[in-house]
Design an enzyme around this catalytic site. Structure first.
Site, PDB file in Angstrom:
ATOM      1  N   SER A  50       0.817  -1.210   0.000  1.00 32.36           N
ATOM      2  CA  SER A  50       0.000   0.000   0.000  1.00 32.36           C
ATOM      3  C   SER A  50       0.848   1.257   0.000  1.00 32.36           C
ATOM      4  O   SER A  50       0.445   2.281  -0.551  1.00 32.36           O
ATOM      5  CB  SER A  50      -0.921   0.001   1.222  1.00 32.36           C
ATOM      6  OG  SER A  50      -0.152  -0.083   2.421  1.00 32.36           O
ATOM      7  N   TYR A  51       2.042   1.212   0.598  1.00 31.56           N
ATOM      8  CA  TYR A  51       2.905   2.389   0.623  1.00 31.56           C
ATOM      9  C   TYR A  51       4.366   2.032   0.396  1.00 31.56           C
ATOM     10  O   TYR A  51       5.253   2.819   0.703  1.00 31.56           O
ATOM     11  CB  TYR A  51       2.767   3.137   1.955  1.00 31.56           C
ATOM     12  CG  TYR A  51       3.050   2.306   3.182  1.00 31.56           C
ATOM     13  CD1 TYR A  51       4.325   2.212   3.712  1.00 31.56           C
ATOM     14  CD2 TYR A  51       2.038   1.613   3.820  1.00 31.56           C
ATOM     15  CE1 TYR A  51       4.596   1.460   4.820  1.00 31.56           C
ATOM     16  CE2 TYR A  51       2.290   0.853   4.944  1.00 31.56           C
ATOM     17  CZ  TYR A  51       3.566   0.779   5.451  1.00 31.56           C
ATOM     18  OH  TYR A  51       3.820   0.014   6.561  1.00 31.56           O
ATOM     19  N   SER A  52       4.643   0.860  -0.145  1.00 29.48           N
ATOM     20  CA  SER A  52       6.029   0.458  -0.342  1.00 29.48           C
ATOM     21  C   SER A  52       6.136  -0.461  -1.550  1.00 29.48           C
ATOM     22  O   SER A  52       5.147  -1.037  -1.999  1.00 29.48           O
ATOM     23  CB  SER A  52       6.573  -0.265   0.905  1.00 29.48           C
ATOM     24  OG  SER A  52       5.836  -1.453   1.151  1.00 29.48           O
ATOM     25  N   LYS A  57      13.313  -2.681   0.543  1.00 28.48           N
ATOM     26  CA  LYS A  57      11.958  -2.155   0.693  1.00 28.48           C
ATOM     27  C   LYS A  57      12.013  -0.637   0.603  1.00 28.48           C
ATOM     28  O   LYS A  57      12.619   0.024   1.445  1.00 28.48           O
ATOM     29  CB  LYS A  57      11.366  -2.598   2.032  1.00 28.48           C
ATOM     30  CG  LYS A  57       9.911  -2.211   2.221  1.00 28.48           C
ATOM     31  CD  LYS A  57       9.352  -2.815   3.504  1.00 28.48           C
ATOM     32  CE  LYS A  57       7.867  -2.532   3.661  1.00 28.48           C
ATOM     33  NZ  LYS A  57       7.313  -3.133   4.903  1.00 28.48           N
ATOM     34  N   LEU A  73      16.403 -11.742   1.844  1.00 27.89           N
ATOM     35  CA  LEU A  73      15.598 -12.076   0.672  1.00 27.89           C
ATOM     36  C   LEU A  73      14.877 -13.397   0.880  1.00 27.89           C
ATOM     37  O   LEU A  73      15.479 -14.387   1.315  1.00 27.89           O
ATOM     38  CB  LEU A  73      16.484 -12.152  -0.571  1.00 27.89           C
ATOM     39  CG  LEU A  73      15.790 -12.543  -1.882  1.00 27.89           C
ATOM     40  CD1 LEU A  73      14.772 -11.487  -2.274  1.00 27.89           C
ATOM     41  CD2 LEU A  73      16.813 -12.746  -2.981  1.00 27.89           C
ATOM     42  N   ALA A  74      13.577 -13.393   0.600  1.00 26.11           N
ATOM     43  CA  ALA A  74      12.767 -14.615   0.567  1.00 26.11           C
ATOM     44  C   ALA A  74      12.340 -14.814  -0.881  1.00 26.11           C
ATOM     45  O   ALA A  74      11.384 -14.198  -1.359  1.00 26.11           O
ATOM     46  CB  ALA A  74      11.562 -14.498   1.499  1.00 26.11           C
ATOM     47  N   ASP A 110      -0.616  -8.949  13.188  1.00 25.41           N
ATOM     48  CA  ASP A 110      -1.123  -9.010  11.810  1.00 25.41           C
ATOM     49  C   ASP A 110      -0.610 -10.274  11.143  1.00 25.41           C
ATOM     50  O   ASP A 110      -0.105 -10.251  10.021  1.00 25.41           O
ATOM     51  CB  ASP A 110      -0.692  -7.771  11.019  1.00 25.41           C
ATOM     52  CG  ASP A 110      -1.441  -7.653   9.696  1.00 25.41           C
ATOM     53  OD1 ASP A 110      -2.472  -8.339   9.542  1.00 25.41           O
ATOM     54  OD2 ASP A 110      -1.000  -6.890   8.826  1.00 25.41           O
TER      55      ASP A 110
END
Length: 1230
Positions: free
Chosen positions: A291-293, A319, A622-623, A666
């Site tokens: 949403s913002y990244s 990010k 990293l995934a 979350d």
């Protein structure tokens, strides 16, 4: 000290007769010797007893630099005897731009200028002291070529030099300049008082001027030539002495300037990593957009990766967070919370983290003078008594350590890999490498430049408890005096900082360090493939020093030998430091078999953070295999083995996260990533709550709390505005485990509001065939009372995890994933699933459409913003809002409370859907069927369903709202009346002659929309009163009963086929078959037509609600669903399925299981002047996700219906039919 003076020479001494053996060289004929490193050439002759020098030409002012002394600059004063001796020379004229034939950095020009120039006389060098000047002895020193005059440049081009045109001051004269050249670097060069003195004081040992004693010091910066010598020059450097040109400088200020210069290279010389920037990374593919990244795959650039490293450059995840969006949406705290949570999970100790780039004296590149003592490098091996000696591959010290200590066993990955070596005392470790048998250590030496240090390969570190008396430090034996504490010792020992090769002594010199060595010693350390390093625990001072040489202490605090009081003039200002640990501080535990307390493989790791003017940057691990949610969508659900494996990793990671004082809040499959080994990594800690480990959770009900998380996984206590605890994550874990096995969340509803009600009521259903142990565990976890939920220890010991060995959970290979209870859709591909459902919710290729238990509304619903763009309290909270939760809690706690106020509902305030005016009007008796149902159940009905199961298991957002808010639940209001016959019409059905005139009778029209009967023989039909309350199953029975009555009509119409999908008292205005395409509003202007999904055959129905329904008939998918393009659907030979109206009908939905609602668009009623109601803040189209915003014609046979969440492209068979549709839609409300 000997000195030489320039001055006006007498005629006898200044003009000696030329010798035939040594021809006199005048200024224009002076040339450079190519073998000399000096830019000046001199020739001497001795015709008298005094030593005299031939006039020497100084360098031109254009070539002067910051290293040119004032004494070497030319003068604009002319000699008086210039006319007698033709020794003048001129400089080339100025070219365009002021460059007088001599470029700034280019070669000198050999051409003379054409314009007349001022004539200058070079000064004469006269030695008045018996001690010869260094300049006069240069000829003899050129033979050895071992010493050069300071300030000369080896890159100065050969050839003739000329003076450029200079500014002539009004006070300039022809008297030559009197210059004093001093051998002493500490000479004040005062021409007024000391020019005729032949004696000079001896230079002190702590002279601030750099350069060797007995030689010329480093020249200073140039000054303005037109100023008088006694004036104040503009000196650009601090190296010219303590008093230059009358400007007095204090020793303290001189030391401050020197310290400032040293701090500029301290980071590089100490091995500390410099602050990252975007230039240090090479951006790769885009991994995801939030949403913002936005997340990118990056690799370090060439200047930060060692080209000699045997391994390829490591990949990271970058990010990028938009700062402007964070500020606009009031989400700055989420980025800061995520950063702090990741730092705590990487380095959870209460003390401050490693201070990167600190400008301490231990990392300065220059040696200290005076009381600061001398610096010695830990990499040095030369004869220092306090340094460790290297002999035969062993680093040893003369003292024995009698204390408890921790040892580090470092195993190099290759024979040429660098290993760690130790120094005595409590100094820092310095990475060096052993080469050859001579014991010479090659590696990183103390740097004196700003170049970045050579990277050191990662080592695998394992911590071992040493013996009490210093023997067998590597055998791992515990001491009887101190019990091994895993969390504490691992926590303390893994704290690290980039090694510093420079060690600082105390202000008293080396005596204090010697005392430290006598009090503590170190065991010999053998160098080889595996070495054992011994670190004695240092003494912790009473006042920790924020600067200096930090030490590695056993309690997690950094120590130092000195305090700022010992060195007040050397302490720099505090700088903002990153608390993120260095890469060498935390090592992978997969190769050692032990888990480090400073990191966990199940948590994404933060490596560094930096920012620029527009964005914030987080460098994360990293995934590469993406989100676990995409794997679940791909396979439909996970097999029981994979579900058990990933649930075990998830609960083990949660145990670590909770032990570090972090509550995620979350947790969901979208926030669980998979690395290259298919092991999980929890990410997105923006909604986390950070608490102290032993901090009691206080329930402050009066405090306004923020709702965070996702609607499907939020716990009931959060919905009730109670404090969030670790039990909230346990609830989310149960929901995630349910989704692993069943393929969908346990409480998902059509809207967030319905989802909240299911959570508060704990309405969870387990599918057939679910594992009994999994069902028992999920049922135990999903308890409404947080205190009754099981702990993580209990969950790990549950029979469901009986086959899991948690000690080897992170080292064993991941099992292959296969489908479980829910199979994936046959028509769904992985590419479509990874497109984040861009084709919409209602597409025929949706996940689970072919499944019997499939749920159409699998997309998360985002709470819309109010009209006008106003941002109120709680409106920027993610995925669900405060009002929906409060309304759901209120309706669950007070089931008999009705929120209906009038015929128009404030959507933003009450979360109620739009409804016709007659829905809440009138009171009357209920029908016979409803009374029988109430009598049978013994209670009142509570809601109204449009028949989700009878219509093929499909739900719409509107029907879900109606069921949840007790549609028609205020005031009775039945309706009875006899319907008239149906007259055929091309476009809109004409109203019949209604005979019902009771208080519950339905009005003839609303807002210009006529009402219609059901056809001849339909009899009377009663509506449930608004105060009635009926359960969903009772409503379905009633709907099927009403459908059966319709199907038994004497003259059936085509409308009756779709009536089972309608609400009570809802009638069809217009219908026809269409070809439907859907697209997201954000993509409609960017995607070409061939990229849109394939068109689908649907039946478009316009009702008097008013709303548009896109209905799919599975039995007639290959043919024409309606069989007529007239649009009215009034064919006498209508298709009626066997089984009639659904009573006793076979299949899903009582004989109408082939019908499915694939899309819905609601025409929101506007306030009318008759009722005087008005729309308040939060209402309007933007408050309803499927509200019709616009209807436009497209082409000759098509039109588009746009909603906030979807765009429907409708294509009909003829131009006339499109005109009928547009006329019907405009009559409804547009």
């Amino acid at each position: 000290m000997a000195s030489s003076h320039f001055g006006p020479a007498s005629p006898a001494s200044s003009t000696p007769p030329p010798s035939s053996a040594y021809a006199r060289l005048i200024a224009p004929t002076i040339t450079r010797n190519s073998s000399s490193s000096s830019s000046r050439s001199t020739t001497t002759c001795s015709s008298t007893s005094s030593v005299q020098a031939v006039p020497m030409r100084p360098p031109p002012i254009e070539t002067s630099t910051a290293a040119t002394s004032r004494s070497q600059l030319p003068s604009n004063r002319h000699s008086e005897n210039e006319a007698e001796h033709d020794t003048s020379y001129t400089s080339p004229g100025l070219s365009v731009g002021g460059r007088g034939g001599l470029a700034r950095n280019g070669p000198r020009s050999n051409r003379l200028g054409t314009s007349p120039q001022a004539r200058h006389v070079p000064p004469s060098i006269v030695a008045l002291s018996p001690s010869p000047s260094p300049i006069l002895n240069m000829a003899s020193k050129r033979q050895s070529n071992t010493e050069t005059v300071s300030g000369t440049s080896p890159s100065t081009p050969l050839g003739k030099s000329f003076l450029a045109q200079q500014d002539l001051s009004p006070n300039s004269s022809t008297i030559p300049l009197r210059v004093t050249i001093s051998v002493d670097p500490n000479d004040r060069l005062s021409h007024d008082r000391e020019s005729h003195s032949a004696e000079r004081p001896r230079s002190s040992g702590n002279s601030p001027v750099r350069g060797r004693h007995g030689h010329l010091s480093t020249p200073s910066s140039p000054t303005n030539s037109y100023r008088a010598l006694g004036g104040k020059p503009r000196t650009l450097s601090v190296d010219a002495g303590q008093n230059w040109g009358g400007s007095h400088r204090s020793r303290a200020r001189d030391g401050d300037d020197r310290e400032r210069r040293q701090s500029q290279v301290s980071s590089a010389s100490s091995g500390a990593l410099k602050k990252h920037s975007l230039d240090d990374w090479v951006l790769g593919e885009e991994l995801g957009v939030g949403s913002y990244s936005t997340v990118y795959c990056v690799t370090p650039s060439a200047n930060t990766h060692s080209p000699t490293s045997p391994q390829p450059a490591r990949k990271y995840a970058l990010k990028v967070i938009n700062q402007a969006h964070l500020i606009q949406e009031k989400k700055v705290k989420y980025a800061m919370v995520e950063r702090d949570a990741l730092i705590r999970l990487s380095d959870p100790r209460p003390s401050k983290g490693h201070k990167r780039g600190v400008s301490s004296s231990s990392s300065s590149g220059y040696a200290q003078t005076g009381s600061a003592g001398k610096r010695r490098s830990t990499a040095s091996i030369g004869g220092q008594s306090s340094m460790a000696s290297v002999s035969g591959g062993t680093v040893s010290n003369s003292k024995k350590d009698t204390r408890d200590r921790l040892s580090i066993v470092t195993t190099s990955s290759a024979a040429s890999s660098p290993v760690l070596t130790a120094s005595s005392g409590s100094t820092q470790l310095s990475p060096t490498a052993v080469s050859g048998g001579g014991g010479n250590i090659k590696g990183r030496r103390p740097s004196r430049s700003a170049e970045p240090p050579t990277p050191v390969q990662e080592q695998t570190e394992m911590l071992i408890r040493g013996g009490e008396d210093g023997k067998d430090g590597q055998d791992g034996q515990e001491t009887p005096s101190r019990e091994w504490d895993r969390d504490r010792d691992w926590d303390n020992m893994t704290r690290s900082r980039p090694p510093s090769p420079v060690r600082e002594e105390s202000a008293e010199g080396g005596e204090k360090e010697k005392d430290e060595e006598e009090r503590s010693g170190a065991e010999p350390v053998e160098l080889g493939a595996a070495i054992h390093l011994t670190l004695p625990p240092p003494q912790i001072p009473s006042t920790p020093e924020p600067r200096g040489s930090p030490l590695l202490s056993t309690d997690g605090h950094r120590t130092s030998r000195e305090t700022p009081r010992d060195r007040p003039h050397l302490t720099p200002k505090r700088r903002r430091q990153s608390l993120a640990p260095s890469e060498r501080s935390v090592k992978s535990a997969s190769t050692t078999g032990k888990m480090s307390a400073a990191a966990h493989p199940g948590v994404v790791r933060l490596y560094s953070t930096f920012n620029d003017s527009s964005s914030l940057y987080f460098v994360l691990s990293l995934a590469s295999n993406g989100e676990l949610a995409s794997i679940i969508r791909k396979h439909g659900s996970l097999d029981i083995t994979s579900a058990r494996y990933y649930a075990a990793q998830l609960i083990d990671t949660l145990e670590f996260v909770h032990s570090r004082g972090v509550i995620h809040r979350d947790l969901k499959p979208e926030n669980i990533l998979l690395d290259e080994d298919m092991r999980i990594k929890i990410t997105d800690f923006g909604s986390a709550k950070i608490i102290a480990k032993d901090e009691p959770i206080v329930d402050d009900s009066s405090r306004s709390r923020s709702f965070v998380g996702s609607a499907d996984f939020v716990s009931p206590e959060v919905l009730r505005n109670e404090v969030a605890t670790t039990a909230s994550d346990i609830w989310a874990f149960g929901c995630v485990l349910y989704q692993f096995i069943c393929g969908k969340p346990p409480f998902r509803g059509a809207t967030d509001y319905l989802t909240f009600q299911k959570i508060l009521k704990r309405e969870v259903e387990f599918p057939k065939g679910i594992d009994e142990d999994a069902k028992s565990l999920i049922d135990t976890i999903l308890d409404l009372e947080p205190n009754l939920r099981p702990s993580i220890t209990f969950i790990k010991t549950h029979p469901f995890f009986q086959s899991i060995d948690f000690s080897t959970l992170w080292t064993i290979p991941a099992p292959p994933i296969s489908s479980g209870l829910r199979e994936p859709s046959k028509s769904t591909t992985l590419a479509q699933l990874e497109a984040s459902d861009i084709w919409g919710v209602f597409e025929g290729s949706d996940v689970g459409e072919e499944d019997e238990d499939g749920f159409e509304y699998d997309a998360d619903t985002v709470s819309p913003r109010p009209e006008g763009g106003a941002v109120g309290e709680g409106m920027m909270e993610p995925l669900f809002d405060r009002r929906a939760a409060a309304s759901a809690v209120h309706n669950v706690d007070h089931p008999k409370f009705s929120r209906l106020r009038n015929q128009y509902i404030n959507l933003g305030e009450d979360l109620d859907p739009p409804r016709p005016a007659y829905a809440g009007a009138g009171t009357g008796g209920r029908g016979k069927r409803e009374k029988e149902v109430e009598k049978k159940k013994g209670e009142k009905a509570r809601g109204l369903s449009h028949g989700s199961e009878s219509s093929g298991g499909n739900r719409s957002a509107l029907a879900g709202w109606l069921e949840a808010i007790k549609f028609g639940g205020a005031g009775g209001g039945g309706m009875s009346g006899s319907a008239t016959s149906v007259a055929a019409s091309d476009t809109v059905r004409t109203p019949g002659t209604g005979t019902g005139t009771g208080p519950g009778s339905r009005p003839g029209s609303r807002a210009g929309i006529p009402s219609f009967g059901l056809g001849p023989g339909s009899g009377s039909r009663s509506n449930r009163g608004s105060g009635a309350s009926m359960r969903s199953d009772e409503a379905r029975d009633l709907s099927m009963s009403l459908g059966g009555l319709r199907m038994n009509m004497s003259k059936a119409s085509e409308f009756d086929k779709w009536t089972p999908l309608l609400l009570a008292n809802e009638s069809i205005i217009f219908t026809s078959p269409i070809t439907l395409r859907t697209s997201s509003p954000a993509l409609q202007l960017h995607l070409p037509a061939f990229l849109l999904p394939a068109p689908k055959k649907r039946q478009l129905v316009l009702t008097d609600f008013p709303r548009l329904l896109m209905i799919k008939d599975d039995n007639e998918a290959d043919g024409d669903p309606a069989g007529s393009d007239s649009g009215a659907g009034l064919s006498s030979s209508s298709h009626v399925e066997s089984g009639g109206g659904g009573v006793g009908g076979g299949g899903r939905g009582g004989g109408h299981g082939s019908l499915r609602i694939k899309g819905e668009a609601v025409f929101v009623p506007r306030p009318s002047t008759a009722t005087g109601s008005s729309t308040t803040k939060g209402g309007g189209y933007s408050a309803v996700p499927n509200a019709v915003m616009d209807v436009q014609e497209k082409g000759s046979k098509g039109f588009t219906v746009q909603t906030p969440g979807m765009v429907y492209y409708c294509h009909v068979d003829s131009v006339e039919l499109r005109a009928k549709w547009m006329a019907a839609i405009h009559r409804v409300g547009l």
